[in-house]
Design a protein around this motif. Structure first.
Motif, PDB file in Angstrom:
ATOM      1  N   GLY A 295       0.790  -1.226   0.000  1.00  0.00           N
ATOM      2  CA  GLY A 295       0.000   0.000   0.000  1.00  0.00           C
ATOM      3  C   GLY A 295       0.823   1.277   0.000  1.00  0.00           C
ATOM      4  O   GLY A 295       0.264   2.368  -0.004  1.00  0.00           O
ATOM      5  N   MET A 296       2.153   1.151   0.028  1.00  0.00           N
ATOM      6  CA  MET A 296       3.002   2.346   0.030  1.00  0.00           C
ATOM      7  C   MET A 296       3.017   2.990  -1.350  1.00  0.00           C
ATOM      8  O   MET A 296       2.909   2.302  -2.364  1.00  0.00           O
ATOM      9  N   THR A 297       3.185   4.302  -1.348  1.00  0.00           N
ATOM     10  CA  THR A 297       3.414   5.001  -2.609  1.00  0.00           C
ATOM     11  C   THR A 297       4.857   4.742  -3.042  1.00  0.00           C
ATOM     12  O   THR A 297       5.675   4.246  -2.250  1.00  0.00           O
ATOM     13  N   THR A 298       5.183   5.097  -4.260  1.00  0.00           N
ATOM     14  CA  THR A 298       6.557   4.931  -4.732  1.00  0.00           C
ATOM     15  C   THR A 298       7.523   5.710  -3.849  1.00  0.00           C
ATOM     16  O   THR A 298       8.578   5.203  -3.467  1.00  0.00           O
ATOM     17  N   ASP A 299       7.152   6.959  -3.498  1.00  0.00           N
ATOM     18  CA  ASP A 299       8.027   7.773  -2.646  1.00  0.00           C
ATOM     19  C   ASP A 299       8.218   7.129  -1.269  1.00  0.00           C
ATOM     20  O   ASP A 299       9.336   7.096  -0.738  1.00  0.00           O
ATOM     21  N   GLU A 300       7.144   6.597  -0.684  1.00  0.00           N
ATOM     22  CA  GLU A 300       7.253   5.940   0.614  1.00  0.00           C
ATOM     23  C   GLU A 300       8.147   4.698   0.524  1.00  0.00           C
ATOM     24  O   GLU A 300       8.962   4.448   1.416  1.00  0.00           O
ATOM     25  N   PHE A 301       7.994   3.938  -0.553  1.00  0.00           N
ATOM     26  CA  PHE A 301       8.818   2.743  -0.735  1.00  0.00           C
ATOM     27  C   PHE A 301      10.287   3.121  -0.885  1.00  0.00           C
ATOM     28  O   PHE A 301      11.163   2.512  -0.264  1.00  0.00           O
ATOM     29  N   MET A 302      10.573   4.140  -1.696  1.00  0.00           N
ATOM     30  CA  MET A 302      11.961   4.573  -1.883  1.00  0.00           C
ATOM     31  C   MET A 302      12.541   5.062  -0.553  1.00  0.00           C
ATOM     32  O   MET A 302      13.687   4.772  -0.229  1.00  0.00           O
TER      33      MET A 302
END
Length: 89
Positions: free
Chosen positions: A69-76
């Motif tokens: 459920g993370m956004t790309t920015d959160e994952f990075m």
């Protein structure tokens, strides 16, 4: 895989097919630390063929990672860890 007295090995057919290695193809041996990679040179591949090959690889990878459920920015951010210059504590 066994090396012959002449220093030859047979590249398995599935690998030759996947990499497009055939009679007259050139391969390169690249040292990577303690390992050696065999890299096929694709001199006769057109830009369209390269795009299609890349798309096939991307299609194979699609859906292989669950971001929870993370956004790309959160994952990075989760990969990189906190940044002192942006998130002073």
């Amino acid at each position: 895989m066994r090396v012959t007295e002449k220093g030859q090995v047979t590249i398995p057919k599935p690998i030759r097919d996947k990499l497009g290695i055939g009679p007259g193809s050139e391969v390169e041996f690249v040292e990577r630390g303690e390992a050696v990679e065999v890299v096929a040179k694709r001199l006769d591949e057109t830009p369209q063929q390269r795009r299609e090959r890349l798309q096939r690889h991307l299609d194979q990878m699609r859906g292989t990672i669950d971001l929870g459920g993370m956004t790309t920015d959160e994952f990075m951010d989760s990969l990189r860890g906190p940044r002192d210059d942006l998130d002073p504590r």
